[in-house]
Design a protein around this motif. Structure first.
Motif: not given
Length: 202
Positions: A121-139
Motif C-alpha cells: 500500500d504505497c499511500t500508507a507505506d511509501p517506503n514499501q517496507a511491509t509486504n501485505l501479499i498474505a493479508d486477506p484484507q487486500y485479496a
C-alpha cells in the motif's frame, strides 16, 4: 497526481513540440497533465527487470495506491548492476552489514531467498517496507493487479524463458564469472516482443 509511464514521454514531447505522433509509440501524450496534474491519466503503470550484469526476471504493476511485484528468480539477491556493486556506496553497505548496522530496508538488497510476490500500500507505506501479499484484507485488490499484469504480459508479448542469461559477475565482489559473455534467451524473444506495438492495459 496522475500516473505516467516512460513510454508516454516520447508522444508527450512530440505533442508539446507540435509534431505528429507515430503509431509505433505504445504510450500516449500526457501533455494535458502539465496544466492539470491532478487529472486522471493512467490507471496502471508497468515495469520489468531483466538481465543487467545479473540474472533477473521481475514484473511490476502499480495503481495510484498499490504496487504488486512478481519475482521469478526469488533465490537471487537484488542489489543492482555491476556499476552499483563496484561503487563506494556498496562498499559502505558491506562494511555496515559486517558491523550489524544496516537498517531493514538496507538489508533487503542482500536478501535471498526473496518473496515470489510482493504487495504494498504505497499511500500508507511509501517506503514499501511491509509486504501485505498474505493479508486477506487486500485479496481482491491483489487479484485485480495480478490479472492486470498477466493481461499486460500477454498483450505486449512477454515470455518466461527456461534459460535466462546468468550472472556475469559476483553479486558482492564484482569478479568476472565463467558465465561471462554467455547469453540465454531474452524475455519476449519467442513472441517477437520488440515488434509488438500494443500498449497493454491503460
Amino acid at each position: 497526481q496522475g500516473l505516467i509511464s516512460s513510454i508516454d514521454i516520447a508522444p508527450t514531447l512530440l505533442e508539446v513540440a507540435g509534431a505528429q505522433t507515430v503509431p509505433e509509440f505504445q504510450g500516449r501524450s500526457f501533455a494535458a497533465l502539465l496544466d492539470s496534474p491532478a487529472n486522471h491519466f493512467r490507471r496502471y503503470v508497468f515495469a520489468e527487470h531483466n538481465w543487467h550484469d545479473y540474472e533477473a526476471y521481475e514484473r511490476m504493476v502499480r495503481s495510484s495506491q498499490y504496487l504488486y511485484i512478481l519475482n521469478d528468480r526469488p533465490e537471487l539477491t537484488n542489489g543492482g548492476p555491476l556499476d552499483a556493486v563496484n561503487s563506494p556506496s556498496f562498499a559502505d553497505l558491506l562494511e555496515a552489514r559486517e558491523q550489524g548496522e544496516l537498517t531493514p530496508l538496507q538489508q533487503d538488497i542482500f536478501l535471498a531467498s526473496r518473496p515470489v510476490e510482493e504487495f504494498y500500500d504505497c499511500t500508507a507505506d511509501p517506503n514499501q517496507a511491509t509486504n501485505l501479499i498474505a493479508d486477506p484484507q487486500y485479496a481482491a485488490i491483489i487479484s485485480e493487479l495480478k490479472n492486470t499484469l498477466k493481461q499486460w504480459q500477454e498483450e505486449t508479448g512477454d515470455t518466461r524463458p527456461a534459460v535466462l542469461t546468468h550472472d556475469w559477475y559476483g553479486r558482492e565482489t564484482g569478479v568476472v564469472l565463467s558465465e561471462k559473455n554467455k547469453r540465454g534467451e531474452m524475455p519476449g524473444t519467442a513472441r517477437d516482443a520488440d515488434t509488438v506495438q500494443a500498449p497493454g492495459p491503460f
